[in-house]
Motif scaffolding. Structure first.
Motif, mmCIF file in Angstrom:
data_model
loop_
_atom_site.group_PDB
_atom_site.id
_atom_site.type_symbol
_atom_site.label_atom_id
_atom_site.label_comp_id
_atom_site.label_asym_id
_atom_site.label_seq_id
_atom_site.Cartn_x
_atom_site.Cartn_y
_atom_site.Cartn_z
ATOM 1 N N THR A 199 0.823 -1.197 0.000
ATOM 2 C CA THR A 199 0.000 0.000 0.000
ATOM 3 C C THR A 199 0.860 1.251 0.000
ATOM 4 O O THR A 199 2.083 1.199 0.181
ATOM 5 C CB THR A 199 -0.925 0.008 1.240
ATOM 6 N N THR A 200 0.206 2.382 -0.194
ATOM 7 C CA THR A 200 0.840 3.695 -0.071
ATOM 8 C C THR A 200 0.084 4.468 0.998
ATOM 9 O O THR A 200 -0.954 4.056 1.482
ATOM 10 C CB THR A 200 0.793 4.462 -1.395
ATOM 11 N N GLY A 201 0.594 5.628 1.343
ATOM 12 C CA GLY A 201 -0.085 6.444 2.325
ATOM 13 C C GLY A 201 0.878 7.226 3.177
ATOM 14 O O GLY A 201 2.107 7.164 3.014
ATOM 15 N N LEU A 202 0.338 8.022 4.094
ATOM 16 C CA LEU A 202 1.097 8.802 5.067
ATOM 17 C C LEU A 202 2.009 9.827 4.407
ATOM 18 O O LEU A 202 2.959 10.311 5.014
ATOM 19 C CB LEU A 202 1.937 7.884 5.978
ATOM 20 N N GLY A 203 1.719 10.186 3.151
ATOM 21 C CA GLY A 203 2.524 11.177 2.473
ATOM 22 C C GLY A 203 3.899 10.706 2.069
ATOM 23 O O GLY A 203 4.768 11.507 1.726
ATOM 24 N N LEU A 204 4.132 9.383 2.069
ATOM 25 C CA LEU A 204 5.447 8.847 1.736
ATOM 26 C C LEU A 204 5.591 8.693 0.224
ATOM 27 O O LEU A 204 4.627 8.459 -0.494
ATOM 28 C CB LEU A 204 5.645 7.491 2.421
ATOM 29 N N SER A 205 6.831 8.780 -0.251
ATOM 30 C CA SER A 205 7.080 8.685 -1.681
ATOM 31 C C SER A 205 7.186 7.252 -2.160
ATOM 32 O O SER A 205 7.175 6.996 -3.365
ATOM 33 C CB SER A 205 8.374 9.439 -2.037
ATOM 34 N N ASN A 206 7.293 6.283 -1.233
ATOM 35 C CA ASN A 206 7.478 4.896 -1.610
ATOM 36 C C ASN A 206 6.350 4.027 -1.077
ATOM 37 O O ASN A 206 5.754 4.322 -0.042
ATOM 38 C CB ASN A 206 8.812 4.367 -1.059
ATOM 39 N N ALA A 207 6.077 2.955 -1.788
ATOM 40 C CA ALA A 207 5.107 1.978 -1.312
ATOM 41 C C ALA A 207 5.727 1.129 -0.209
ATOM 42 O O ALA A 207 6.951 1.057 -0.059
ATOM 43 C CB ALA A 207 4.648 1.094 -2.471
ATOM 44 N N GLY A 208 4.869 0.460 0.554
ATOM 45 C CA GLY A 208 5.365 -0.379 1.626
ATOM 46 C C GLY A 208 4.379 -1.468 1.976
ATOM 47 O O GLY A 208 3.214 -1.443 1.548
ATOM 48 N N ASN A 209 4.841 -2.443 2.737
ATOM 49 C CA ASN A 209 3.980 -3.525 3.196
ATOM 50 C C ASN A 209 3.307 -3.134 4.509
ATOM 51 O O ASN A 209 3.981 -2.699 5.451
ATOM 52 C CB ASN A 209 4.796 -4.810 3.399
ATOM 53 N N SER A 210 1.999 -3.304 4.556
ATOM 54 C CA SER A 210 1.227 -3.003 5.758
ATOM 55 C C SER A 210 0.609 -4.298 6.278
ATOM 56 O O SER A 210 -0.108 -4.993 5.553
ATOM 57 C CB SER A 210 0.123 -1.983 5.450
ATOM 58 N N THR A 211 0.889 -4.625 7.536
ATOM 59 C CA THR A 211 0.347 -5.820 8.183
ATOM 60 C C THR A 211 -0.491 -5.381 9.380
ATOM 61 O O THR A 211 0.015 -4.661 10.258
ATOM 62 C CB THR A 211 1.467 -6.758 8.648
ATOM 63 N N ASP A 212 -1.753 -5.795 9.416
ATOM 64 C CA ASP A 212 -2.691 -5.352 10.448
ATOM 65 C C ASP A 212 -3.251 -6.550 11.204
ATOM 66 O O ASP A 212 -3.583 -7.586 10.614
ATOM 67 C CB ASP A 212 -3.869 -4.576 9.837
ATOM 68 N N PHE A 213 -3.390 -6.384 12.513
ATOM 69 C CA PHE A 213 -4.085 -7.348 13.370
ATOM 70 C C PHE A 213 -5.108 -6.575 14.198
ATOM 71 O O PHE A 213 -4.785 -5.528 14.769
ATOM 72 C CB PHE A 213 -3.103 -8.067 14.303
ATOM 73 N N GLY A 214 -6.339 -7.083 14.262
ATOM 74 C CA GLY A 214 -7.368 -6.372 15.010
ATOM 75 C C GLY A 214 -8.370 -7.318 15.631
ATOM 76 O O GLY A 214 -8.591 -8.437 15.149
ATOM 77 N N ALA A 215 -8.973 -6.879 16.731
ATOM 78 C CA ALA A 215 -10.014 -7.651 17.408
ATOM 79 C C ALA A 215 -10.938 -6.689 18.131
ATOM 80 O O ALA A 215 -10.502 -5.627 18.602
ATOM 81 C CB ALA A 215 -9.416 -8.655 18.398
ATOM 82 N N SER A 216 -12.219 -7.043 18.223
ATOM 83 C CA SER A 216 -13.183 -6.201 18.920
ATOM 84 C C SER A 216 -14.328 -7.052 19.444
ATOM 85 O O SER A 216 -14.637 -8.119 18.900
ATOM 86 C CB SER A 216 -13.727 -5.106 18.000
ATOM 87 N N PHE A 217 -14.951 -6.554 20.508
ATOM 88 C CA PHE A 217 -16.084 -7.227 21.121
ATOM 89 C C PHE A 217 -17.055 -6.172 21.617
ATOM 90 O O PHE A 217 -16.668 -5.233 22.324
ATOM 91 C CB PHE A 217 -15.634 -8.106 22.292
ATOM 92 N N ASN A 218 -18.311 -6.292 21.204
ATOM 93 C CA ASN A 218 -19.357 -5.367 21.615
ATOM 94 C C ASN A 218 -20.527 -6.155 22.184
ATOM 95 O O ASN A 218 -20.926 -7.187 21.618
ATOM 96 C CB ASN A 218 -19.835 -4.522 20.424
ATOM 97 N N ILE A 219 -21.095 -5.657 23.290
ATOM 98 C CA ILE A 219 -22.178 -6.367 23.960
ATOM 99 C C ILE A 219 -23.196 -5.363 24.493
ATOM 100 O O ILE A 219 -22.836 -4.261 24.921
ATOM 101 C CB ILE A 219 -21.644 -7.249 25.115
ATOM 102 N N ARG A 220 -24.462 -5.742 24.439
ATOM 103 C CA ARG A 220 -25.537 -4.954 25.012
ATOM 104 C C ARG A 220 -26.110 -5.741 26.189
ATOM 105 O O ARG A 220 -26.722 -6.797 26.014
ATOM 106 C CB ARG A 220 -26.629 -4.688 23.977
ATOM 107 N N PHE A 221 -25.904 -5.207 27.412
ATOM 108 C CA PHE A 221 -26.391 -5.881 28.612
ATOM 109 C C PHE A 221 -27.901 -5.695 28.771
ATOM 110 O O PHE A 221 -28.632 -6.642 29.065
ATOM 111 C CB PHE A 221 -25.662 -5.359 29.849
ATOM 112 N N THR A 222 -28.360 -4.462 28.595
ATOM 113 C CA THR A 222 -29.779 -4.129 28.644
ATOM 114 C C THR A 222 -30.067 -3.147 27.524
ATOM 115 O O THR A 222 -29.178 -2.767 26.758
ATOM 116 C CB THR A 222 -30.163 -3.504 30.000
ATOM 117 N N GLN A 223 -31.311 -2.694 27.442
ATOM 118 C CA GLN A 223 -31.678 -1.730 26.416
ATOM 119 C C GLN A 223 -30.929 -0.413 26.602
ATOM 120 O O GLN A 223 -30.720 0.335 25.646
ATOM 121 C CB GLN A 223 -33.192 -1.480 26.450
#
Length: 373
Positions: A302-326
């Motif tokens: 990918t490219t980005g961050l205003g850089l002149s060169n492309a680079g490899n981007s590796t992402d790890f993510g996790a999320s948990f959402n819960i509704r206990f009551t209304q």
């Protein structure tokens, strides 16, 4: 810590149009307001008015057009000269146009303006990572706002000075047969950083999706990104979404678990950086009656961050959402990114948790904690 109050004023112009105003106010303690080696601390009071607009044709309940604008006021207790209004602003719009039962177009635009400070909770997008991952065959749903790619979402965080970024995405889907769909993509990404200059990327792509036995979305896609300074990146991938039943107008999880995976290869045609690299993505989404959990990992050139060169981007993510009551709900999430290019080796880790309670139908109180490294 964040104490948040919201006041919503909604006026129904007619059966198809609704407009509203929500005011969010809170107090934040941030131990590194510039997110740099100075590690300056401060208490920040902020007020965020959010203007929303929805349009749904006829008797349809889900809006075809959704828009919101959130300028932010920040009042610093110790660094009064940094107090401002509008230096951190977010604008989102999403529109779905249905040409026919088999043809659909989705247009999304996301604008972010960020100031010199990198407050953990703001309208500029630097917030707790509570988002559930998406799969390669998901099509934007009506009435929702599509999140920007990870590399753009952290632009304001990892760059010094102010920043402005905009992401325009056009998605089209055509169902050729009951179990065969082709989608098209055009994306325009602009990042204007006070220290790194302006970068403009254009991406075009297509994806073929075959719904096999109602439990598999076999897919293959190609995308080309044309960046600043003549950079061109080609991406090929193929894979499968398992237990996810693709539909043109919505995504249906069957029964409660989706496992998605894709792999391929990327070519850097022009510019410095990696020449040929592998890319891939895997995501798992689990549903319960009142909760949802998601975990994902991806790698891309990918490219980005205003850089002149492309680079490899590796992402790890996790999320948990819960509704206990209304009235009571909670969430937590984390993401970790490694970006490697000739210009920069970058590592970003974010984690956060929050609880939201609605004592009345028109006011809510939120407590959040965010950690960034």
């Amino acid at each position: 810590m964040l104490l948040c109050g919201e006041l919503a004023l909604v006026r129904n112009v007619n059966a198809a149009v609704a407009a509203g105003l929500t005011v969010t106010t809170g107090e934040v303690y941030d131990d590194n307001i510039f997110f740099d080696n100075t590690q300056k601390r401060d208490f920040i009071t902020y007020v965020i008015p959010t203007f929303t607009f929805y349009y749904a044709p006829g008797s349809q309940r889900v809006p075809d057009l959704s828009a919101r604008l959130s300028p932010e006021a920040q009042l610093f207790a110790q660094h009064g000269s940094l107090s401002n209004f509008g230096k951190n602003t977010a604008f989102d719009v999403n529109y779905i146009y249905r040409f026919s039962p088999n043809v659909e177009l989705n247009v999304t635009d996301t604008l972010r303006r960020g100031s010199d400070t990198k407050i953990a909770f703001s309208s500029g997008g630097v917030d707790t990572p509570f988002l559930i991952p998406t799969t390669p065959t998901m099509f934007p749903a009506a009435g929702t706002f599509v999140p920007v790619p990870f590399m753009q979402s952290i632009t304001a965080l990892v760059s010094s000075g102010s920043s402005v970024s905009n992401q325009l995405v056009l998605n089209g889907a055509y169902r050729i047969a009951p179990n065969f769909t082709v989608t098209g993509l055009y994306a325009n990404s602009i990042s204007d950083l006070s220290t790194n200059g302006t970068e403009i990327d254009h991406t075009v792509g297509a994806r073929f999706i075959y719904n096999w036995r109602q439990e598999h979305n076999l897919h293959a896609g190609y995308a080309a990104t044309f960046g600043s300074d003549g950079k061109i990146i080609h991406q090929f991938d193929f894979g499968d979404d398992y237990f996810s039943s693709y539909r043109l107008l919505n995504i249906k999880l069957d029964p409660t678990l989706t496992i998605a995976g894709a792999g391929g290869v990327s070519f850097n045609q022009v510019g410095n950086g990696p020449g040929v690299t592998g890319n891939g993505r895997i995501a798992l989404i689990k549903l319960w009656p009142t909760a949802v959990f998601g975990i994902s990992a991806s790698r891309e050139l990918t490219t980005g961050l205003g850089l002149s060169n492309a680079g490899n981007s590796t992402d790890f993510g996790a999320s948990f959402n819960i509704r206990f009551t209304q009235r009571l709900m909670a969430g937590l999430g984390t993401d970790y990114n490694l970006f490697d290019s000739k210009d920069l080796d970058l590592k970003v880790f974010r984690a956060g948790a929050g609880v939201e309670y609605w004592p009345l139908g028109w006011i809510s109180t939120t407590l959040k904690y965010s950690y960034r490294w």
